[in-house]
Enzyme design. Structure first.
Site, PDB file in Angstrom:
ATOM      1  N   GLY A  20       0.183   5.400  -4.442  1.00 15.03           N
ATOM      2  CA  GLY A  20      -0.441   6.671  -4.841  1.00 15.03           C
ATOM      3  C   GLY A  20       0.132   7.830  -4.041  1.00 15.03           C
ATOM      4  NE  ARG A  21      -1.408   6.596   1.219  1.00 13.17           N
ATOM      5  CZ  ARG A  21      -1.504   5.684   2.169  1.00 13.17           C
ATOM      6  NH1 ARG A  21      -1.251   6.009   3.418  1.00 13.17           N
ATOM      7  NH2 ARG A  21      -1.856   4.445   1.885  1.00 13.17           N
ATOM      8  CD1 TRP A  22       7.516   6.558  -2.562  1.00 16.94           C
ATOM      9  CD2 TRP A  22       7.084   6.960  -4.736  1.00 16.94           C
ATOM     10  NE1 TRP A  22       8.723   6.659  -3.211  1.00 16.94           N
ATOM     11  CE2 TRP A  22       8.491   6.901  -4.551  1.00 16.94           C
ATOM     12  CE3 TRP A  22       6.592   7.203  -6.007  1.00 16.94           C
ATOM     13  CZ2 TRP A  22       9.395   7.076  -5.590  1.00 16.94           C
ATOM     14  CZ3 TRP A  22       7.485   7.384  -7.054  1.00 16.94           C
ATOM     15  CH2 TRP A  22       8.882   7.322  -6.836  1.00 16.94           C
ATOM     16  NE  ARG A  42      -4.130   6.757  -7.367  1.00 20.75           N
ATOM     17  CZ  ARG A  42      -4.019   6.538  -6.060  1.00 20.75           C
ATOM     18  NH1 ARG A  42      -3.814   7.537  -5.227  1.00 20.75           N
ATOM     19  NH2 ARG A  42      -4.125   5.310  -5.579  1.00 20.75           N
ATOM     20  NE  ARG A  76      -8.273   0.062   4.967  1.00 20.57           N
ATOM     21  CZ  ARG A  76      -7.859   1.300   5.230  1.00 20.57           C
ATOM     22  NH1 ARG A  76      -7.860   1.759   6.470  1.00 20.57           N
ATOM     23  NH2 ARG A  76      -7.441   2.083   4.265  1.00 20.57           N
ATOM     24  CG  ASP A 130      -2.095   0.882   1.119  1.00 25.89           C
ATOM     25  OD1 ASP A 130      -2.282   1.484   0.045  1.00 25.89           O
ATOM     26  OD2 ASP A 130      -2.848   0.997   2.105  1.00 25.89           O
ATOM     27  N   GLY A 131       0.345   2.309  -0.620  1.00 26.48           N
ATOM     28  CA  GLY A 131       1.011   3.611  -0.540  1.00 26.48           C
ATOM     29  C   GLY A 131       1.646   4.098  -1.827  1.00 26.48           C
ATOM     30  CG  ASN A 190      -7.630  -2.179  -6.078  1.00 26.18           C
ATOM     31  OD1 ASN A 190      -6.711  -2.975  -5.918  1.00 26.18           O
ATOM     32  ND2 ASN A 190      -7.933  -1.274  -5.136  1.00 26.18           N
TER      33      ASN A 190
HETATM   34  C1  FPP Z   1      -1.913   0.111  -3.417  1.00 28.54           C
HETATM   35  O1  FPP Z   1      -1.416   1.425  -3.307  1.00 28.54           O
HETATM   36  C2  FPP Z   1      -1.296  -0.562  -4.570  1.00 28.54           C
HETATM   37  C3  FPP Z   1      -1.979  -1.122  -5.602  1.00 28.54           C
HETATM   38  C4  FPP Z   1      -3.440  -1.150  -5.694  1.00 28.54           C
HETATM   39  C5  FPP Z   1      -1.253  -1.728  -6.734  1.00 28.54           C
HETATM   40  C6  FPP Z   1      -0.104  -2.577  -6.338  1.00 28.54           C
HETATM   41  C7  FPP Z   1       0.619  -3.024  -7.528  1.00 28.54           C
HETATM   42  C8  FPP Z   1       1.956  -3.022  -7.654  1.00 28.54           C
HETATM   43  C9  FPP Z   1       2.914  -2.608  -6.605  1.00 28.54           C
HETATM   44  C10 FPP Z   1       2.552  -3.546  -8.892  1.00 28.54           C
HETATM   45  C11 FPP Z   1       2.789  -5.032  -8.741  1.00 28.54           C
HETATM   46  C12 FPP Z   1       3.196  -5.563  -9.998  1.00 28.54           C
HETATM   47  C13 FPP Z   1       3.022  -6.827 -10.431  1.00 28.54           C
HETATM   48  C14 FPP Z   1       3.600  -7.168 -11.719  1.00 28.54           C
HETATM   49  C15 FPP Z   1       2.265  -7.839  -9.707  1.00 28.54           C
HETATM   50  P1  FPP Z   1      -2.445   2.615  -3.454  1.00 28.54           P
HETATM   51  O2  FPP Z   1      -2.586   2.936  -4.900  1.00 28.54           O
HETATM   52  O3  FPP Z   1      -3.735   2.266  -2.781  1.00 28.54           O
HETATM   53  O4  FPP Z   1      -1.735   3.773  -2.698  1.00 28.54           O
HETATM   54  P2  FPP Z   1      -2.419   4.967  -1.882  1.00 28.54           P
HETATM   55  O5  FPP Z   1      -3.154   4.330  -0.727  1.00 28.54           O
HETATM   56  O6  FPP Z   1      -1.270   5.790  -1.444  1.00 28.54           O
HETATM   57  O7  FPP Z   1      -3.332   5.691  -2.829  1.00 28.54           O
END
Ligand code: FPP
Length: 235
Positions: free
Chosen positions: A16-18, A26, A187, A13-14, A61
């Protein structure tokens, strides 16, 4: 005695924030997240982990902005195929915890290609949860068991925890010993609901793209200190 660490599962997780912190789109956070997955694989192999599960995309998602969803699907298509030689070289067999319904032909082709090419790898199995939902997985298992009962193949009195577990996408995979979630959220978000019954949880504020080998080793060190009792008074 130290806890055995056979199966690690990660909620990445994270991203998007990164990206937002850097004024980036994002999707750029997700691409950076792939680099963290590469490092995670190496760290897990170093720790002799047998099963590594990553949560790449939940059924929920799909509700994100279309641009982000399309970008993620393109990322999966590209990355999963491109990573195959490196996965084979490392001995990583890949399986998907996945509802194929709703995935495009090109995504399904890249998943099939990856599964086929890594089928004989035996150092570690990586399970990629993609279009996954723990509740949907359990509902599907119930449907399959009920259908088998209707066909007279199983007596309802014989439906026990093993029968349910054998009908999940994780059939034959041991339950996760450790579940890591990054970015400060604490969670489960519909991840491995059945399988997490006795998992140890490790939460860190680190955003997924910043999660490196040292972060993984810190999680493992913490896990090793935990007292796992599985509902009993002693291990
Ligand atoms: C959650 O961060 C991340 C995801 C929904 C996507 C995760 C996918 C990858 C890391 C790529 C994996 C690659 C393969 C090939 C399997 P978020 O977008 O919810 O972040 P945020 O909470 O900061 O918005």
């Amino acid at each position: 005695m130290e806890n055995d660490l056979r199966h690690v599962a990660v909620i990445m997780d994270g991203n998007g924030r990164w990206a937002a912190k850097r004024g980036l789109e994002r999707i750029e956070g997700h691409y950076k997240g792939v680099e963290a997955v590469r490092e995670l694989i190496v760290s897990a192999l170093d720790e002799k982990v047998e099963y590594l599960t990553i949560y790449a995309f939940s059924k929920e998602n799909w509700g994100r902005d279309k641009k982000e969803v399309d970008g993620l699907m393109e990322l999966f298509c590209k990355t999963i195929s491109l990573e195959v030689p490196s996965l084979v070289e490392k001995g990583v067999r890949v399986r998907f915890l996945c509802d194929r319904n709703g995935l495009s032909e090109s995504v399904k082709q890249s998943l099939d290609y990856c599964v086929e090419k890594t089928a004989d790898c035996d150092k570690m199995t990586m399970l990629v949860a993609l279009n996954y939902s723990g509740r949907a997985e359990i509902a599907e298992a119930v449907r399959n068991i009920a259908a088998a009962a209707l066909r007279g193949e199983i007596n309802p009195n014989d439906i026990d925890e093993k029968v349910v577990a054998d009908n999940l996408l994780t059939a034959s995979v041991p339950d996760p010993d450790l579940i890591i979630r990054t970015s400060g959220e604490e969670r489960l978000s519909n991840f491995l609901l059945w399988q997490a019954a006795y998992s140890e949880f490790y939460f860190t504020d680190t955003l997924w793209p910043d999660f490196d080998g040292d972060s993984f080793r810190a999680a493992v060190a913490e896990f090793k200190k935990r007292k796992r009792r599985f509902g009993k008074t002693n291990q």
